[in-house]
Design a protein around this motif. Structure first.
Motif, PDB file in Angstrom:
ATOM      1  N   GLY A   1      -8.287   0.661   2.237  1.00 26.34           N
ATOM      2  CA  GLY A   1      -7.009  -0.022   2.429  1.00 26.34           C
ATOM      3  C   GLY A   1      -6.808  -1.131   1.404  1.00 26.34           C
ATOM      4  O   GLY A   1      -5.762  -1.222   0.757  1.00 26.34           O
ATOM      5  N   TYR A   2      -7.849  -1.948   1.241  1.00 30.58           N
ATOM      6  CA  TYR A   2      -7.756  -3.060   0.270  1.00 30.58           C
ATOM      7  C   TYR A   2      -7.565  -2.510  -1.140  1.00 30.58           C
ATOM      8  O   TYR A   2      -6.753  -3.033  -1.924  1.00 30.58           O
ATOM      9  CB  TYR A   2      -9.025  -3.901   0.372  1.00 30.58           C
ATOM     10  CG  TYR A   2      -8.943  -5.245  -0.326  1.00 30.58           C
ATOM     11  CD1 TYR A   2      -7.801  -6.021  -0.253  1.00 30.58           C
ATOM     12  CD2 TYR A   2     -10.029  -5.747  -1.035  1.00 30.58           C
ATOM     13  CE1 TYR A   2      -7.731  -7.254  -0.878  1.00 30.58           C
ATOM     14  CE2 TYR A   2      -9.978  -6.991  -1.666  1.00 30.58           C
ATOM     15  CZ  TYR A   2      -8.823  -7.731  -1.580  1.00 30.58           C
ATOM     16  OH  TYR A   2      -8.753  -8.948  -2.203  1.00 30.58           O
TER      17      TYR A   2
ATOM     18  N   VAL B   1      -3.937  -1.366  -1.652  1.00 28.82           N
ATOM     19  CA  VAL B   1      -3.024  -2.502  -1.879  1.00 28.82           C
ATOM     20  C   VAL B   1      -3.112  -2.941  -3.340  1.00 28.82           C
ATOM     21  O   VAL B   1      -2.098  -3.175  -4.006  1.00 28.82           O
ATOM     22  CB  VAL B   1      -3.378  -3.685  -0.943  1.00 28.82           C
ATOM     23  CG1 VAL B   1      -2.563  -4.912  -1.292  1.00 28.82           C
ATOM     24  CG2 VAL B   1      -3.134  -3.316   0.500  1.00 28.82           C
ATOM     25  N   PHE B   2      -4.347  -3.008  -3.843  1.00 27.06           N
ATOM     26  CA  PHE B   2      -4.548  -3.389  -5.240  1.00 27.06           C
ATOM     27  C   PHE B   2      -3.878  -2.394  -6.182  1.00 27.06           C
ATOM     28  O   PHE B   2      -3.165  -2.788  -7.105  1.00 27.06           O
ATOM     29  CB  PHE B   2      -6.051  -3.458  -5.552  1.00 27.06           C
ATOM     30  CG  PHE B   2      -6.542  -4.854  -5.632  1.00 27.06           C
ATOM     31  CD1 PHE B   2      -7.076  -5.476  -4.520  1.00 27.06           C
ATOM     32  CD2 PHE B   2      -6.462  -5.578  -6.812  1.00 27.06           C
ATOM     33  CE1 PHE B   2      -7.516  -6.778  -4.576  1.00 27.06           C
ATOM     34  CE2 PHE B   2      -6.891  -6.885  -6.877  1.00 27.06           C
ATOM     35  CZ  PHE B   2      -7.429  -7.499  -5.757  1.00 27.06           C
TER      36      PHE B   2
ATOM     37  N   ALA C   1      -1.438  -0.322  -5.573  1.00 27.02           N
ATOM     38  CA  ALA C   1       0.023  -0.370  -5.464  1.00 27.02           C
ATOM     39  C   ALA C   1       0.589  -1.513  -6.297  1.00 27.02           C
ATOM     40  O   ALA C   1       1.545  -1.336  -7.067  1.00 27.02           O
ATOM     41  CB  ALA C   1       0.430  -0.528  -4.003  1.00 27.02           C
ATOM     42  N   LEU C   2      -0.027  -2.685  -6.168  1.00 27.59           N
ATOM     43  CA  LEU C   2       0.511  -3.829  -6.897  1.00 27.59           C
ATOM     44  C   LEU C   2       0.178  -3.749  -8.390  1.00 27.59           C
ATOM     45  O   LEU C   2       0.964  -4.215  -9.220  1.00 27.59           O
ATOM     46  CB  LEU C   2       0.031  -5.143  -6.269  1.00 27.59           C
ATOM     47  CG  LEU C   2       0.677  -5.419  -4.900  1.00 27.59           C
ATOM     48  CD1 LEU C   2       0.203  -6.721  -4.303  1.00 27.59           C
ATOM     49  CD2 LEU C   2       2.190  -5.463  -4.986  1.00 27.59           C
TER      50      LEU C   2
ATOM     51  N   LEU D   1       2.844  -1.722  -9.846  1.00 21.56           N
ATOM     52  CA  LEU D   1       4.060  -2.524 -10.072  1.00 21.56           C
ATOM     53  C   LEU D   1       3.914  -3.410 -11.297  1.00 21.56           C
ATOM     54  O   LEU D   1       4.857  -3.589 -12.076  1.00 21.56           O
ATOM     55  CB  LEU D   1       4.349  -3.400  -8.847  1.00 21.56           C
ATOM     56  CG  LEU D   1       5.123  -2.766  -7.692  1.00 21.56           C
ATOM     57  CD1 LEU D   1       5.449  -3.825  -6.652  1.00 21.56           C
ATOM     58  CD2 LEU D   1       6.419  -2.131  -8.174  1.00 21.56           C
ATOM     59  N   ILE D   2       2.701  -3.975 -11.472  1.00 25.90           N
ATOM     60  CA  ILE D   2       2.467  -4.834 -12.646  1.00 25.90           C
ATOM     61  C   ILE D   2       2.710  -4.019 -13.914  1.00 25.90           C
ATOM     62  O   ILE D   2       3.389  -4.464 -14.845  1.00 25.90           O
ATOM     63  CB  ILE D   2       1.024  -5.387 -12.641  1.00 25.90           C
ATOM     64  CG1 ILE D   2       0.845  -6.370 -11.499  1.00 25.90           C
ATOM     65  CG2 ILE D   2       0.686  -6.063 -13.969  1.00 25.90           C
ATOM     66  CD1 ILE D   2      -0.588  -6.808 -11.283  1.00 25.90           C
TER      67      ILE D   2
ATOM     68  N   MET E   1       1.133 -10.927  -9.910  1.00 26.15           N
ATOM     69  CA  MET E   1       1.283 -10.104  -8.712  1.00 26.15           C
ATOM     70  C   MET E   1      -0.083  -9.729  -8.114  1.00 26.15           C
ATOM     71  O   MET E   1      -0.223  -9.519  -6.916  1.00 26.15           O
ATOM     72  CB  MET E   1       2.036  -8.836  -9.090  1.00 26.15           C
ATOM     73  CG  MET E   1       2.979  -8.336  -8.023  1.00 26.15           C
ATOM     74  SD  MET E   1       3.748  -6.806  -8.494  1.00 26.15           S
ATOM     75  CE  MET E   1       5.129  -7.343  -9.418  1.00 26.15           C
TER      76      MET E   1
ATOM     77  N   ALA F   1      -2.112  -9.391  -4.160  1.00 19.70           N
ATOM     78  CA  ALA F   1      -2.961  -8.310  -3.636  1.00 19.70           C
ATOM     79  C   ALA F   1      -4.310  -8.873  -3.198  1.00 19.70           C
ATOM     80  O   ALA F   1      -4.834  -8.511  -2.144  1.00 19.70           O
ATOM     81  CB  ALA F   1      -3.154  -7.238  -4.696  1.00 19.70           C
TER      82      ALA F   1
ATOM     83  N   ALA G   1      -5.086 -11.787  -2.086  1.00 22.58           N
ATOM     84  CA  ALA G   1      -5.054 -12.569  -0.844  1.00 22.58           C
ATOM     85  C   ALA G   1      -4.964 -11.682   0.395  1.00 22.58           C
ATOM     86  O   ALA G   1      -5.150 -12.172   1.510  1.00 22.58           O
ATOM     87  CB  ALA G   1      -3.883 -13.549  -0.883  1.00 22.58           C
ATOM     88  N   GLN G   2      -4.698 -10.398   0.207  1.00 23.30           N
ATOM     89  CA  GLN G   2      -4.656  -9.497   1.378  1.00 23.30           C
ATOM     90  C   GLN G   2      -6.069  -9.212   1.894  1.00 23.30           C
ATOM     91  O   GLN G   2      -6.247  -8.479   2.867  1.00 23.30           O
ATOM     92  CB  GLN G   2      -3.928  -8.189   1.043  1.00 23.30           C
ATOM     93  CG  GLN G   2      -2.517  -8.361   0.515  1.00 23.30           C
ATOM     94  CD  GLN G   2      -1.680  -9.389   1.241  1.00 23.30           C
ATOM     95  OE1 GLN G   2      -1.697  -9.430   2.467  1.00 23.30           O
ATOM     96  NE2 GLN G   2      -0.993 -10.252   0.510  1.00 23.30           N
TER      97      GLN G   2
ATOM     98  N   SER H   1       4.853 -11.844  -4.130  1.00 22.92           N
ATOM     99  CA  SER H   1       4.093 -10.587  -4.208  1.00 22.92           C
ATOM    100  C   SER H   1       3.197 -10.452  -2.976  1.00 22.92           C
ATOM    101  O   SER H   1       2.863  -9.338  -2.567  1.00 22.92           O
ATOM    102  CB  SER H   1       3.286 -10.505  -5.496  1.00 22.92           C
ATOM    103  OG  SER H   1       2.102 -11.205  -5.388  1.00 22.92           O
TER     104      SER H   1
ATOM    105  N   ILE I   1       5.198  -8.603  -0.469  1.00 23.01           N
ATOM    106  CA  ILE I   1       5.175  -7.159  -0.760  1.00 23.01           C
ATOM    107  C   ILE I   1       3.802  -6.603  -0.377  1.00 23.01           C
ATOM    108  O   ILE I   1       3.703  -5.559   0.272  1.00 23.01           O
ATOM    109  CB  ILE I   1       5.468  -6.898  -2.257  1.00 23.01           C
ATOM    110  CG1 ILE I   1       6.850  -7.447  -2.617  1.00 23.01           C
ATOM    111  CG2 ILE I   1       5.387  -5.409  -2.576  1.00 23.01           C
ATOM    112  CD1 ILE I   1       7.161  -7.443  -4.104  1.00 23.01           C
ATOM    113  N   GLY I   2       2.746  -7.326  -0.776  1.00 23.05           N
ATOM    114  CA  GLY I   2       1.379  -6.863  -0.524  1.00 23.05           C
ATOM    115  C   GLY I   2       1.086  -6.715   0.956  1.00 23.05           C
ATOM    116  O   GLY I   2       0.507  -5.709   1.378  1.00 23.05           O
TER     117      GLY I   2
ATOM    118  N   VAL J   1       2.845  -3.686   2.293  1.00 24.63           N
ATOM    119  CA  VAL J   1       2.149  -2.465   1.860  1.00 24.63           C
ATOM    120  C   VAL J   1       0.885  -2.273   2.714  1.00 24.63           C
ATOM    121  O   VAL J   1       0.599  -1.169   3.193  1.00 24.63           O
ATOM    122  CB  VAL J   1       1.783  -2.545   0.355  1.00 24.63           C
ATOM    123  CG1 VAL J   1       0.863  -1.410  -0.044  1.00 24.63           C
ATOM    124  CG2 VAL J   1       3.035  -2.506  -0.503  1.00 24.63           C
ATOM    125  N   ALA J   2       0.154  -3.380   2.927  1.00 24.62           N
ATOM    126  CA  ALA J   2      -1.075  -3.302   3.735  1.00 24.62           C
ATOM    127  C   ALA J   2      -0.756  -2.853   5.155  1.00 24.62           C
ATOM    128  O   ALA J   2      -1.491  -2.041   5.742  1.00 24.62           O
ATOM    129  CB  ALA J   2      -1.770  -4.659   3.758  1.00 24.62           C
TER     130      ALA J   2
END
Lengths: 118, 417
Positions: A17-18, A21-22, A24-25, A28-29, B150, B154, B156-157, B400, B403-404, B407-408
Motif C-alpha cells: 500500500g505504501y 502511494v509512492f 502514484a505520486l 504525478l511528479i 509531492m 507520499a 507522510a502517508q 499533495s 491527494i496522497g 489515494v491511500a
C-alpha cells in the motif's frame, strides 16, 4: 504466517500500500515535470528548422520572473501610486457660518421655572 | 401599550375561568376523587421525571458532556480549528443528553431527525462534498511549480500504514485496522469516508480522533520537528517558486483526476470531487459554481458533518476500550506521519544540489491537515530565521498530502473490501 505480531496479509497491505502511494505520486511528479516542458515546446520553430528554413532569427522567449522580482515591481508601483495626489485649485472653499441666535433649542424655554433657586 | 395589556389581561381572565370551574367541580365530587386527582397528578409528575435527562443520566453521559465542553473551550480559548471543534463539541453535547429510547430522538434511532442527517456520514455523502469545496479553494500552483515536493506528501502517508500495522498488532480485524489507519492521514473527511465503508461501528471514535488530532497539529508537530531537524538544516532557504501559467493550472486537475483515479479507482468519490472543485476554480469561467463550492456548500456540509459526527459519540456506543485504543493509535499515527515527512525531506536533500535543497521543516506538512500543518512549518521556520518564509513551499507537500491520503484510502478499500 505470523511475523512480528501480525499475519502476512497485514504485512503485504502495509508494504504494498505504501509503495503504491509512492508510485502514484511519483507518476504525478513525472507528469507535472514533463508538462511545462511540453507546453514550452515551440512546434512551429521545430518544423521550420526541419524544413531548413533559417528565418527563425527573432526568437521569443518566455519571460520567467521570480516572486521576488514581482514583489519588487509591485512595491515600486505601490510607492509611486501612493505619492500621487489629486490636483487642487487652491481656492479655499470654506464658507463662513453665521451663528445667529435661534430660540428653538433654548434651554430657557425648556426649564420649568418653579422652585428654581434664585 | 395600555390597550395591549388590558386585552391580554381580559383574555387571561377568561382562560383562567375554566380552572376555577374545574376546581369547584372537583371540590363537589368529594374527598376520594380529590385523592385520585392528587394521585394522577403525582403519577404524571413521575412519568415526566422518568422522561427527563436527570433520571436517565449515567456517569458516561457526564464524561462525554465534559469532553464536548472541552472541545468548545479549545476552539474558543485557543482558536484550535474552531470551524470543526465548535460543531463537533456541540454535537457531543446533543448526542449525550440522556433520553428514553423508542421516541425517534437519538441519532441511532431510525426515523429520527438526527438519524436522517447522520445518513450523509453513514453513507459517505458528506466527505466528497467537503473535498469539492477544498478543491475549489486550493491553489495548487506551488505544487505545480515544484512537483518534486509531492513526494513528501507520499512519505507522510507512512502514518496511515504504520497505524494499520499497529492496529492489527493490537488485535483489531483487518477491516477495523484499515479504518483506524486512515487517522494517520490527518484528513477528517477521508477518515469518515473510509471508516463508513470498512468499520461503521468505529466511525464515531475514528472521526473524533482524526478531528481532535488535526486541531492539535500546532501542539503535536513542533516538538517532533525540533527533535528530528538539526538547527543548520532549519535555516535552508529555498528558491522562490516559478510562475505557473494558466494552462498548467487548468491541466493539473484534469491530468491529476485521470491518473490518480486510474491507479486507485476506489478513491474516485474523493479525488473526483477534489479535482472537479479545482477545475471549477481554475477554468475561470465557472466562478459562480466555484464560489458556491468553496463557501456556501462547504459551510453547510461542515455544519452537518460536525454536528452529526459529534452526536454520534453517544456514550453507550462511544465509551469503550476500543475507543481508547483508537485514540492512542491516532496520537502515534500523527507523530509517525510527521516524522515520515521530515525524515524523507532530509533524505531527499542528500540527492539534491545545494541550490535545490529543501528545508526539511516542510516535510511535516505532508500530513494533509490543510493548511494548519503548512502554517506550523512556516512558524517553525520563522523561529529559526525570521526572514525565511516557508508557507508557499509547505503548501506543496500539504496539498499533495490530501491527494496522497485519498489515494491511500482507495488502496486500503481495494485491498480490504
Amino acid at each position: 504466517m505470523n511475523l512480528l505480531f501480525v499475519d502476512s496479509q497485514t504485512w503485504t497491505i502495509t508494504m504494498l500500500g505504501y509503495a503504491i502511494v509512492f508510485v502514484a505520486l511519483c507518476f504525478l511528479i513525472l507528469i507535472f515535470t514533463l508538462v511545462p516542458k511540453i507546453l514550452s515546446l515551440d512546434f512551429k520553430r521545430l518544423l521550420r528548422s526541419r524544413e531548413g528554413n533559417k528565418n527563425t532569427g527573432s526568437k521569443v522567449k518566455d519571460v520567467v520572473m521570480s516572486g521576488e522580482t514581482n514583489a519588487a515591481i509591485a512595491m515600486a508601483l505601490c510607492l509611486y501610486f501612493n505619492d500621487l495626489h489629486d490636483e487642487e485649485s487652491n481656492v479655499i472653499t470654506i464658507k463662513q457660518v453665521k451663528r445667529t441666535y435661534s430660540p428653538w433649542s433654548s434651554k430657557v424655554y425648556g426649564f420649568t421655572n418653579i422652585n428654581f433657586p434664585r | 401599550m395600555k390597550r395591549f395589556i388590558t386585552l391580554f389581561g381580559v383574555l387571561a381572565a377568561l382562560f383562567s375561568l375554566q380552572f376555577i370551574g374545574g376546581g369547584f367541580e372537583a371540590y363537589a365530587a368529594g374527598v376520594d376523587s380529590g385523592n385520585a386527582a392528587f394521585n394522577n397528578a403525582f403519577h404524571g409528575l413521575e412519568v415526566f421525571w422518568n422522561f427527563t435527562g436527570f433520571h436517565n443520566a449515567t456517569w458516561e453521559n457526564f464524561i462525554m458532556i465534559a469532553v464536548g465542553l472541552f472541545f468548545i473551550f479549545l476552539a474558543i480559548k485557543y482558536d484550535y480549528e474552531p470551524l470543526l471543534l465548535i460543531p463537533i463539541g456541540t454535537g457531543i453535547l446533543i448526542g449525550n443528553i440522556p433520553f428514553v429510547e423508542g421516541y425517534k430522538i437519538g441519532i441511532y434511532e431510525e426515523g429520527s431527525v438526527l438519524n436522517y442527517l447522520y445518513f450523509g456520514v453513514q453513507q459517505g455523502v458528506y466527505p466528497p462534498l467537503i473535498f469539492l469545496g477544498i478543491g475549489a479553494m486550493t491553489d495548487f500552483s506551488s505544487l505545480i511549480s515544484n512537483p518534486k515536493l509531492m513526494i513528501l506528501g507520499a512519505a507522510a502517508q507512512l502514518g496511515i500504514f504504520a497505524t494499520f500495522y499497529g492496529a492489527s498488532a493490537m488485535g483489531f480485524t483487518a477491516l477495523e485496522s484499515g479504518a483506524i489507519g486512515i487517522i494517520g492521514g490527518a484528513d477528517g473527511p477521508t477518515a469518515i469516508f473510509l471508516s463508513s465503508k470498512l468499520a461503521p461501528h468505529l466511525m464515531g471514535a475514528i472521526a473524533i480522533a482524526a478531528y481532535s488530532y488535526m486541531a492539535l497539529v500546532p501542539v503535536i508537530q513542533p516538538p517532533i520537528m525540533r527533535l528530528l531537524v538539526p538547527k543548520r538544516e532549519r535555516l535552508i532557504k529555498m528558491k522562490p517558486p516559478r510562475v505557473v501559467s494558466k494552462v498548467e493550472k487548468v491541466m493539473f486537475p484534469i491530468l491529476g483526476l485521470l491518473f490518480t483515479t486510474f491507479i486507485s479507482p476506489s478513491a474516485l468519490p474523493l479525488l473526483g470531487m477534489l479535482f472537479f472543485g479545482n477545475l471549477l476554480k481554475e477554468s475561470g469561467v465557472t466562478e459562480r459554481l466555484a464560489d458556491t463550492a468553496r463557501n456556501a456548500l462547504i459551510n453547510i456540509v461542515t455544519i452537518l458533518l460536525g454536528v452529526t459526527v459529534g452526536a454520534s459519540t453517544q456514550a453507550d456506543y462511544f465509551l469503550t476500550t476500543n475507543s481508547l485504543k483508537i485514540f492512542a493509535l491516532g496520537a502515534v499515527s500523527f507523530a509517525v506521519a510527521t516524522a515520515g515527512g521530515l525524515i524523507f525531506a532530509r533524505i531527499m536533500n542528500l540527492f539534491l544540489s545545494d541550490e535545490n535543497k529543501v528545508n526539511p521543516l516542510i516535510g511535516s506538512a505532508g500530513v494533509s491537515a490543510v493548511p494548519d500543518s503548512a502554517r506550523v512549518s512556516q512558524i517553525e521556520g520563522l523561529k529559526s530565521d525570521p526572514t525565511n518564509h516557508l508557507l508557499m513551499h509547505a503548501m506543496a507537500p500539504n496539498v499533495s498530502g490530501v491527494i496522497g491520503s485519498a489515494v491511500a484510502a482507495g488502496i486500503l478499500l481495494a485491498f480490504l473490501m
